[in-house]
Design a protein around this motif. Structure first.
Motif, PDB file in Angstrom:
ATOM      1  N   TYR B 315      -5.378  45.468  17.475  1.00 50.44           N
ATOM      2  CA  TYR B 315      -4.105  44.739  17.525  1.00 50.44           C
ATOM      3  C   TYR B 315      -2.908  45.679  17.314  1.00 50.44           C
ATOM      4  O   TYR B 315      -1.767  45.230  17.255  1.00 50.44           O
ATOM      5  CB  TYR B 315      -4.092  43.627  16.479  1.00 50.44           C
ATOM      6  CG  TYR B 315      -5.148  42.584  16.750  1.00 50.44           C
ATOM      7  CD1 TYR B 315      -4.953  41.618  17.728  1.00 50.44           C
ATOM      8  CD2 TYR B 315      -6.360  42.603  16.056  1.00 50.44           C
ATOM      9  CE1 TYR B 315      -5.935  40.679  18.008  1.00 50.44           C
ATOM     10  CE2 TYR B 315      -7.352  41.667  16.328  1.00 50.44           C
ATOM     11  CZ  TYR B 315      -7.125  40.711  17.310  1.00 50.44           C
ATOM     12  OH  TYR B 315      -8.103  39.794  17.587  1.00 50.44           O
ATOM     13  N   GLN B 392       4.289  42.550  11.312  1.00 51.76           N
ATOM     14  CA  GLN B 392       4.374  43.280  10.038  1.00 51.76           C
ATOM     15  C   GLN B 392       3.150  43.026   9.166  1.00 51.76           C
ATOM     16  O   GLN B 392       2.717  43.904   8.409  1.00 51.76           O
ATOM     17  CB  GLN B 392       5.627  42.851   9.290  1.00 51.76           C
ATOM     18  CG  GLN B 392       6.905  43.445   9.874  1.00 51.76           C
ATOM     19  CD  GLN B 392       8.074  43.184   8.948  1.00 51.76           C
ATOM     20  OE1 GLN B 392       8.298  42.057   8.522  1.00 51.76           O
ATOM     21  NE2 GLN B 392       8.817  44.221   8.629  1.00 51.76           N
ATOM     22  N   LYS B 393       2.582  41.836   9.270  1.00 51.45           N
ATOM     23  CA  LYS B 393       1.356  41.550   8.516  1.00 51.45           C
ATOM     24  C   LYS B 393       0.175  42.328   9.102  1.00 51.45           C
ATOM     25  O   LYS B 393      -0.661  42.857   8.366  1.00 51.45           O
ATOM     26  CB  LYS B 393       1.065  40.042   8.549  1.00 51.45           C
ATOM     27  CG  LYS B 393       2.067  39.240   7.740  1.00 51.45           C
ATOM     28  CD  LYS B 393       1.804  37.748   7.877  1.00 51.45           C
ATOM     29  CE  LYS B 393       2.792  36.973   7.020  1.00 51.45           C
ATOM     30  NZ  LYS B 393       2.588  35.515   7.163  1.00 51.45           N
ATOM     31  N   VAL B 394       0.126  42.394  10.412  1.00 48.29           N
ATOM     32  CA  VAL B 394      -0.941  43.167  11.059  1.00 48.29           C
ATOM     33  C   VAL B 394      -0.808  44.648  10.689  1.00 48.29           C
ATOM     34  O   VAL B 394      -1.805  45.359  10.519  1.00 48.29           O
ATOM     35  CB  VAL B 394      -0.920  42.944  12.584  1.00 48.29           C
ATOM     36  CG1 VAL B 394      -1.840  43.908  13.308  1.00 48.29           C
ATOM     37  CG2 VAL B 394      -1.301  41.501  12.904  1.00 48.29           C
ATOM     38  N   ARG B 395       0.422  45.075  10.532  1.00 46.23           N
ATOM     39  CA  ARG B 395       0.653  46.461  10.090  1.00 46.23           C
ATOM     40  C   ARG B 395      -0.030  46.706   8.744  1.00 46.23           C
ATOM     41  O   ARG B 395      -0.646  47.752   8.523  1.00 46.23           O
ATOM     42  CB  ARG B 395       2.169  46.694   9.997  1.00 46.23           C
ATOM     43  CG  ARG B 395       2.547  48.133   9.807  1.00 46.23           C
ATOM     44  CD  ARG B 395       4.047  48.330   9.940  1.00 46.23           C
ATOM     45  NE  ARG B 395       4.359  49.743   9.865  1.00 46.23           N
ATOM     46  CZ  ARG B 395       5.567  50.255   9.934  1.00 46.23           C
ATOM     47  NH1 ARG B 395       6.608  49.458  10.081  1.00 46.23           N
ATOM     48  NH2 ARG B 395       5.758  51.558   9.865  1.00 46.23           N
ATOM     49  N   THR B 396       0.092  45.750   7.837  1.00 46.63           N
ATOM     50  CA  THR B 396      -0.587  45.851   6.537  1.00 46.63           C
ATOM     51  C   THR B 396      -2.093  45.953   6.731  1.00 46.63           C
ATOM     52  O   THR B 396      -2.764  46.775   6.087  1.00 46.63           O
ATOM     53  CB  THR B 396      -0.258  44.614   5.676  1.00 46.63           C
ATOM     54  OG1 THR B 396       1.155  44.481   5.588  1.00 46.63           O
ATOM     55  CG2 THR B 396      -0.875  44.723   4.292  1.00 46.63           C
ATOM     56  N   LEU B 397      -2.639  45.138   7.637  1.00 45.23           N
ATOM     57  CA  LEU B 397      -4.092  45.139   7.854  1.00 45.23           C
ATOM     58  C   LEU B 397      -4.560  46.472   8.439  1.00 45.23           C
ATOM     59  O   LEU B 397      -5.653  46.954   8.116  1.00 45.23           O
ATOM     60  CB  LEU B 397      -4.475  43.976   8.779  1.00 45.23           C
ATOM     61  CG  LEU B 397      -4.304  42.578   8.146  1.00 45.23           C
ATOM     62  CD1 LEU B 397      -4.430  41.491   9.206  1.00 45.23           C
ATOM     63  CD2 LEU B 397      -5.322  42.365   7.031  1.00 45.23           C
ATOM     64  N   ARG B 400      -4.743  48.897   5.688  1.00 45.26           N
ATOM     65  CA  ARG B 400      -5.949  48.643   4.876  1.00 45.26           C
ATOM     66  C   ARG B 400      -7.196  49.164   5.574  1.00 45.26           C
ATOM     67  O   ARG B 400      -8.111  49.665   4.911  1.00 45.26           O
ATOM     68  CB  ARG B 400      -6.083  47.147   4.593  1.00 45.26           C
ATOM     69  CG  ARG B 400      -5.036  46.649   3.608  1.00 45.26           C
ATOM     70  CD  ARG B 400      -5.227  45.159   3.326  1.00 45.26           C
ATOM     71  NE  ARG B 400      -4.187  44.661   2.442  1.00 45.26           N
ATOM     72  CZ  ARG B 400      -4.064  43.381   2.091  1.00 45.26           C
ATOM     73  NH1 ARG B 400      -4.933  42.479   2.566  1.00 45.26           N
ATOM     74  NH2 ARG B 400      -3.094  43.003   1.277  1.00 45.26           N
ATOM     75  N   ALA B 447       0.716  53.053  10.126  1.00 45.45           N
ATOM     76  CA  ALA B 447       0.293  53.246   8.737  1.00 45.45           C
ATOM     77  C   ALA B 447       0.998  54.422   8.071  1.00 45.45           C
ATOM     78  O   ALA B 447       0.861  54.620   6.862  1.00 45.45           O
ATOM     79  CB  ALA B 447      -1.225  53.450   8.684  1.00 45.45           C
TER      80      ALA B 447
END
Lengths: 99, 509
Positions: B315, B392-397, B400, B447
């Motif tokens: 993604y 932005q949430k996918v960026r966090t994932l 991780r 990341a």
């Protein structure tokens, strides 16, 4: 797949201050539709409880010493201006006739 | 013309200049002659440069020779070595265009921090290199000043956005270059031209004076023909800068030592993770087989290979092409025709808003307009949460995924780009096909981790492919070590560096 109409592209162009041509509206409507179709898969990811990341390497409270340091001189700041007058930027009229 | 000098590495040139075997002026002149012979212009030649600063380069080299002549120590390990600077860094004494008509002929009133550091290190800046407009593109075809051609095959693109910097290296016009990498703009051109390109950790090199594309992704980095040369340049340009509040205030990783250790060829104890999601379908067979050969070589050097899973990488492209245009639509609002750059005005009755819209219409190319409108869309109310917020949430994932992978492995590897260099004109009207070039490079930008590309060999039609080595935030040392070890082993195995197999560029009489 989200379809984006010619009118929507014209609206976006207005918001973005781009005086696009009639021919461009057709091209961009097609291309933006394809791109939006591809990026829409972002919604497949279950991320309701995930915090957003705005910055890759987070930093907080970045301070500098409160010391004078040289900035640009007036002449330097104006050197690249499309038009300047009396040491200031000369700009087109700001208000419209209806204002 | 002294072509011998242009074939040397930066480290070799520095040794000869500092021992007074050759002068910095001779070295500068050899490279300027080479540029005059092969660079051509928009219509022919390599066209890596938008501006050549011959007088300034010779003056800078003269100062190096004078200082060495009176017994002073060199200002840096690269003093007197020539360099090509991407035209996205501000320079007081040279125009800075970012590849755009809107900044044609602009003379910035200040130097970027990268420019200042190059000058302080007494590196000879030869000129400014071509790029996709505002660094948006993967082929350098979106430059307003005509495409750069790939020295391996001048009918093909050199990648982008930093195609000018990469082609300058591959055409032996300069031994060093600086690029910027927002989604792969250093690494993908390195892969396409058989050169080395490094995206440091986000915040590792100052962004002050770097004309912004997407501020949370942009990162400047070194480009060269060898890993050691890239490391030497890395140590010159990296480090904390109070003028960039996102700059990391920590010591620069010891990448030169790491490159030297790596070149000794022992990777025992190093765990290398192969990212399952970056390979296979969509990757050209020749690119994949270069990658597989690289893995066997890394194993022979003593590294332990493991497979890692980064499920959200798929993604990455979608998240990137929402976050980047959003930042672009905001950053490029500064080009308002008021303070600097182009102004298009047909009469005094026009309002500032009309002048701004007409200027941006004339001054921006199609890809820039597309991305500005895409970002405007993604940030508009009603779509914000579904697009920008979700990205932005996918960026966090993705961060991780990296964190989990780096618990199992010291570095991760993949092919740098899914294909080799494609023909000029192939993808220029198909934005999505162009975006797919960045599939493997984008995760590191999202990341903020470090990553680099080192030539892995020749794939289809004798064109180079790249091995991407990725490391954690501030993990540059182990990344350079692995890349240098691989480079030495590959050179030994293939009878010399990949770049030595580049065809001779056409020389103008």
């Amino acid at each position: 797949m989200p379809v984006i109409s010619r009118d929507e592209v014209a609206h976006l162009a207005r918001l973005a201050r781009l005086a696009v041509t009639e021919a461009e509206l057709d091209v961009f409507a097609g291309q933006l539709g394809v791109i939006l179709g591809a990026v829409a898969r972002i919604s497949e990811v279950a991320a309701d409880d995930i915090p957003p990341t705005s910055h890759a390497v987070p930093r907080s409270n970045v301070f500098r010493r409160d010391e004078l340091r040289p900035g640009l001189e007036q002449q330097q700041a104006l050197a690249g201006a499309p038009a300047a007058e009396e040491g200031r930027f000369r700009v087109p009229r700001i208000l419209g006739e209806e204002s | 013309m002294n072509t011998e000098l242009t074939r040397l590495t930066a480290a070799e040139l520095a040794a000869k200049i500092h021992s007074r075997e050759v002068s910095a002026v001779e070295v500068a002149r050899a490279h300027l002659d080479r540029i005059a012979a092969v660079d051509g212009g928009a219509d022919q030649g390599v066209h890596a440069f938008l501006h050549v600063a011959a007088d300034a380069a010779l003056a800078s080299a003269t100062l190096v020779d004078e200082a060495l002549g009176v017994g002073s120590a060199p200002a840096s390990p690269l003093a007197g070595v020539p360099l090509a600077l991407k035209d996205v860094f501000t320079t007081l004494d040279m125009p800075t265009t970012a590849g755009s008509r809107i900044l044609e002929g602009w003379r910035p009133p200040y130097d970027a921090t990268v420019t200042r550091r190059l000058r302080a290190a007494a590196i000879t800046i030869l000129g400014k290199t071509n790029m996709d407009e505002f660094a948006m593109g993967s082929s350098t075809e979106y430059s307003a000043y005509g495409p750069t051609r790939n020295p391996w095959d001048t009918s093909r693109v050199p990648g982008g956005s930093g195609g000018g910097s990469a082609s300058a290296l591959a055409a032996f016009e300069a031994p060093l270059a600086v690029g910027t990498d927002t989604g792969g703009s250093i690494r993908q051109p390195a892969a396409f031209t058989g050169t080395v390109g490094v995206k440091p950790t986000y915040g590792g090199v100052s962004r002050y004076g770097l004309i912004a594309c997407a501020s949370s992704l942009d990162q400047a980095g070194p480009c060269a023909r060898t890993v050691l040369d890239a490391a030497l340049l890395h140590e010159v340009i990296a480090g904390h800068d109070p003028l960039d509040s996102t700059s990391i205030d920590r010591p620069v990783p010891a990448v030169v030592d790491a490159a030297r250790v790596g070149a000794a060829g022992d990777l025992s104890g190093i765990r290398i993770g192969i990212v399952r999601q970056l390979g296979g379908e969509g990757y050209q067979p020749g690119v994949q087989s270069c990658f597989d050969a690289a893995l066997r070589m890394l194993e022979k050097l003593g590294a332990e290979l493991i497979e890692v899973n980064c499920p959200h990488f798929e993604y990455g492209l979608a998240a990137y092409y929402l976050i980047l245009p959003s930042e672009v639509s905001s950053n490029l609002a500064r080009f308002d025709a008021m303070r600097y750059g182009l102004r298009v005005q047909s009469g005094f009755e026009e309002s500032a808003e009309q002048v701004m819209a007409a200027t941006r219409e004339a001054g921006f190319g199609p890809e820039v307009k597309r991305r500005i409108m895409l970002g405007t869309y993604a940030l508009s109310s009603g779509y914000y949460e579904a697009y920008y917020g979700q990205a932005q949430k996918v960026r966090t994932l993705i961060s991780r995924d990296f964190a989990a992978a780096f618990e199992q492995a010291d570095v991760l590897v993949s092919p740098t780009a899914p294909t080799t260099a494609f023909p000029i004109g192939d993808k220029v009207d198909d934005p999505l096909a162009m975006y797919l070039n960045d599939l493997a490079t984008i995760p590191a930008n999202l990341a903020g981790t470090a990553a680099m590309s080192v030539p892995s060999g020749l794939a289809e039609e004798g064109l180079p492919a790249g091995l991407q080595v990725m490391a954690p935030v501030m993990g540059e040392a182990v990344m350079y070590r692995v890349a240098a070890a691989f480079e030495a082993a590959r050179d030994a195995d293939q009878g010399g560096p990949v770049i030595h197999r580049v065809p001779e560029s056409e020389v103008r009489a």
